[in-house]
Design a protein around this motif. Structure first.
Motif, PDB file in Angstrom:
ATOM      1  N   THR A  14      36.715  53.623  33.944  1.00 22.42           N
ATOM      2  CA  THR A  14      36.699  54.368  35.202  1.00 22.42           C
ATOM      3  C   THR A  14      38.096  54.505  35.784  1.00 22.42           C
ATOM      4  O   THR A  14      38.281  55.181  36.788  1.00 22.42           O
ATOM      5  N   PHE A  31      33.804  51.651  41.830  1.00 23.21           N
ATOM      6  CA  PHE A  31      32.429  51.533  42.278  1.00 23.21           C
ATOM      7  C   PHE A  31      32.347  50.548  43.431  1.00 23.21           C
ATOM      8  O   PHE A  31      31.531  49.641  43.470  1.00 23.21           O
ATOM      9  N   ASP A  76      41.028  58.403  42.336  1.00 23.94           N
ATOM     10  CA  ASP A  76      40.838  59.440  43.369  1.00 23.94           C
ATOM     11  C   ASP A  76      42.094  59.583  44.229  1.00 23.94           C
ATOM     12  O   ASP A  76      42.546  60.690  44.532  1.00 23.94           O
ATOM     13  N   SER A  92      35.111  52.872  22.036  1.00 25.94           N
ATOM     14  CA  SER A  92      34.418  54.106  22.418  1.00 25.94           C
ATOM     15  C   SER A  92      34.017  54.136  23.888  1.00 25.94           C
ATOM     16  O   SER A  92      33.444  55.110  24.336  1.00 25.94           O
ATOM     17  N   ASP A  93      34.314  53.081  24.616  1.00 25.97           N
ATOM     18  CA  ASP A  93      33.940  53.039  26.030  1.00 25.97           C
ATOM     19  C   ASP A  93      35.097  53.511  26.906  1.00 25.97           C
ATOM     20  O   ASP A  93      36.217  53.012  26.782  1.00 25.97           O
ATOM     21  N   THR A  94      34.808  54.486  27.774  1.00 23.56           N
ATOM     22  CA  THR A  94      35.834  55.094  28.607  1.00 23.56           C
ATOM     23  C   THR A  94      35.882  54.428  29.970  1.00 23.56           C
ATOM     24  O   THR A  94      34.890  54.386  30.680  1.00 23.56           O
ATOM     25  N   LYS A 151      38.464  60.827  32.396  1.00 23.27           N
ATOM     26  CA  LYS A 151      37.499  61.912  32.591  1.00 23.27           C
ATOM     27  C   LYS A 151      36.148  61.367  33.036  1.00 23.27           C
ATOM     28  O   LYS A 151      35.165  62.089  33.075  1.00 23.27           O
ATOM     29  N   SER A 152      36.097  60.087  33.363  1.00 21.49           N
ATOM     30  CA  SER A 152      34.844  59.508  33.847  1.00 21.49           C
ATOM     31  C   SER A 152      34.348  60.247  35.082  1.00 21.49           C
ATOM     32  O   SER A 152      35.130  60.637  35.952  1.00 21.49           O
ATOM     33  N   LYS A 153      33.017  60.423  35.150  1.00 15.76           N
ATOM     34  CA  LYS A 153      32.412  61.029  36.343  1.00 15.76           C
ATOM     35  C   LYS A 153      32.306  60.013  37.470  1.00 15.76           C
ATOM     36  O   LYS A 153      31.865  60.344  38.567  1.00 15.76           O
ATOM     37  N   CYS A 154      32.643  58.777  37.186  1.00 11.93           N
ATOM     38  CA  CYS A 154      32.595  57.715  38.195  1.00 11.93           C
ATOM     39  C   CYS A 154      33.957  57.047  38.290  1.00 11.93           C
ATOM     40  O   CYS A 154      34.093  55.846  38.045  1.00 11.93           O
ATOM     41  N   PRO A 155      34.997  57.810  38.639  1.00 18.93           N
ATOM     42  CA  PRO A 155      36.351  57.243  38.635  1.00 18.93           C
ATOM     43  C   PRO A 155      36.535  56.210  39.740  1.00 18.93           C
ATOM     44  O   PRO A 155      35.815  56.202  40.732  1.00 18.93           O
ATOM     45  N   MET A 196      37.417  48.564  26.585  1.00 15.70           N
ATOM     46  CA  MET A 196      36.989  49.742  27.325  1.00 15.70           C
ATOM     47  C   MET A 196      37.997  50.868  27.113  1.00 15.70           C
ATOM     48  O   MET A 196      38.462  51.526  28.042  1.00 15.70           O
TER      49      MET A 196
END
Lengths: 413, 413
Positions: free
Chosen positions: B234, B89, B65, B230-232, B56-60, B188
């Motif tokens: 990408t 990224f 994609d 707790s880190d999601t 659900k990251s906004k920066c997949p 992560m």
């Protein structure tokens, strides 16, 4: 338990001026520690105006409950703070302990129990033996003195490696006033609360309602913008007292927080709150680096703060800082997980002045050497621009080190 | 980088049966690692049904994609997975890399690019050189074999200390079917996403839409109930494929996830997903303890899960576990900070079978020795009853150790 002072400690401490209308004393009540002061009494010679903000925990400590109840009374004559035991999750015993402490303090100061404020910090869940206070409060009341801020800050320390003090001055209607504050806190520190424990006193004459409004506004960009480990304490307490002693110099009491006469005072108060908050973050358990994280270009200030805190609370960002690793991919991760609007392809990231990423990819001029040089510093500014709007926020945190694990893997024993 | 296998690793690995309709090959493409496999190709002989859930990251990442786009096509012929570089990224270069990889894979398999799925795991922000795949995919396609699950799981590891495999069998309308899965992930890792990377294949004949419904439901109590730090990521990707090979045994393809014929299959699928998720949590970076955290008596299942995750993600709870410290005060803290309804004076807490707190204070019969004995175990069950309602949830996490800091303070270099 570490005895080493944080490498991020201030190089020198503020000279704390005497502030008219408040006196302090400390004592060794033997709550938990040996051979150190662990209880602080603040005495207001005349009833002081009072304001407070407290933890948002659904399981607050007994002293937090006690203070909330007394705030409606609006006047303070004394504050009792102890370290070594938080008197939290102690059930009816906890309420009995706050009642006994307030009763002893009220007797020592000759005031009502509703003019006493209490705070406790330390282990959760252990019953607090309040009879240890009854023996010392009378004596403390009689020897309390005005020139005692630094000692006061020391008595309330737990895993803190240095005492936290700050002072500012301002002018209200031509009359100079002073604000002094102390704070403690090093772990179990997260925003959305007041702070760990902080007590701020001014000699200005300001009514409780106006104090409360200024404190509630001031906590947001200071203590609520600082995180060590994302864990919110049951005991967080920030209180602001006004002794009103400046009335003797002709300062008319101010009842309305929006009175323009308070403009300078607010600037000084907010600067002092920020000063104390940053001192707490710099004493984060095991900290070796201080990160100042600024997010710009967000859809709103609130979104910017959510993203900044997502970065500040990320264990992977914080361990990278500890390792002096310019791992900006983890910044991207933390932006992405925050849940706020972000467009990967507009994101730009800086470590200090070094832009490491822009337009959704590594900067063309990226220099690992330049980025690493920033990471080797003690103070690391991180900036993220989202390219979406004008929302911005700055938060402070420290790195996550093996020493944090060591301190917290062995805290109770 | 650690080379030690997690003390929480399974004592033995599942015997992975050959699953009709899927073949695999691995290769050393030299993406980042030397002398180990780092690319996996899965080949479906006939177009397989496909379902997926993603971060659900906004920066997949670019592969996320890419997969999302192809899912609407509904058929899969091949999957290419690499470790060592997340292709996240990476801007337009990232999209070019996914296009080139898909193009090479489609050529090797003689299918369309919209029948290819991609996943990448590793460092964020470094451009991925996809030409390294083009050289090896042809050869991999020709030598792919069915008896290769364990090798496949090994090729997709990053900081994992052991490969993760699981298998289950079920019965659909009298026809036996098999489900095999592999997963990777160690850091992560946080819920509200799919997982790191996991690929599950069945030989059952089930349409893509029904697969998707079952996968979306199954991820909630498995991968989405597990957290390391707790880190999601990408790049989180969980995909489920159905080769349909069981049709040869007379299993009629099922199009509706609510078809009662799938009841047994769902049980087997959910068990397999939970198995893989727990294997990931047990390989948490630096982990020495596994915590199973159950919250009961909450206002709703959702509230129970929020509170359980607040406990599971608390650095202070996790460091206490590392230190074998029965510090239940930190559980109280984590319940309090979760933001969900909680009544301090109704709270009860157990470590294993040892009730340490009840009715808002320490249990009368509290025994530090008994509580500490539970903490010394490798698997630590923690239960919190809120006494408010019937909502409940269970989540899994590991402890936070100095080794986690060491691994992540020095990951890139």
């Amino acid at each position: 338990m570490t005895t080493k002072v944080s490498p991020l400690a201030p190089k020198s401490y503020a000279e704390m001026p005497v502030l008219r209308g408040v006196r302090m004393a400390t004592a060794e009540a033997g709550i938990k520690y040996k051979n150190r002061t662990d209880v602080l009494l603040m005495v207001f010679d005349q009833p002081a105006s009072v304001a407070g903000v407290f933890t948002k925990s659904k399981c607050p400590s007994a002293p937090v409950d006690f203070c909330r109840k007394n705030l409606s009374h609006g006047k303070a004559r004394g504050v009792v703070v102890n370290s070594g035991n938080a008197n939290a999750f102690t059930g009816v015993k906890g309420r009995a302990a706050t009642d006994l402490t307030a009763n002893s303090a009220a007797a020592a100061l000759g005031c009502g129990e509703n003019e006493i404020y209490l705070a406790s910090t330390g282990v959760i869940g252990e019953p607090l033996d309040a009879t240890k206070f009854s023996g010392v409060l009378d004596d403390m009341a009689s020897r309390a003195t005005g020139d005692f801020w630094f000692e006061a800050a020391k008595a309330i320390m737990t895993t803190d490696t240095y005492p936290k003090v700050a002072t500012r001055s301002a002018d209200i209607g031509g009359v100079p006033v002073t604000i002094n504050g102390i704070a403690k806190g090093a772990g179990m520190i997260a925003p959305d609360m007041a702070t760990m424990l902080s007590f701020v006193v001014t000699d200005a004459a300001i009514a409780s309602q106006a104090l409360q409004a200024m404190l509630s506004a001031g906590v947001e960009p200071s203590f609520n913008s600082m995180t060590v480990d994302s864990d919110t304490s049951t005991s967080d307490t920030l209180m602001l007292f006004a002794t009103g002693a400046a009335a003797a110099d002709g300062q008319a009491e101010i009842a309305d927080a929006n009175d323009p006469a308070l403009d300078g005072f607010k600037v000084a108060l907010n600067a002092l709150l920020k000063d104390l908050a940053i001192q707490v973050a710099r004493d984060g358990e095991g900290a070796t680096k201080m990160l100042e994280i600024t997010v710009t270009g967000a859809e709103s200030d609130a979104a910017a703060k959510t993203i900044a805190l997502s970065i500040a609370n990320s264990p992977l960002v914080k361990t990278a800082a500890a390792g002096e690793d310019a791992n900006w991919g983890r910044i991207v991760m933390a932006v992405g997980k925050a849940g706020e609007a972000a467009d990967r392809d507009r994101l730009a990231i800086w470590f200090g002045d070094v832009r490491v990423a822009v337009n959704g990819e590594r900067d063309q001029g990226y220099s690992e050497e330049a980025a690493s040089a920033v990471m080797k510093k003690q103070d690391i500014p991180v900036r993220v621009d989202l390219g979406l709007g004008s929302g911005k926020a700055t938060v402070w945190t420290c790195d996550l080190t093996k020493e944090y694990v060591a301190i917290n893997g062995d805290y109770r024993s």
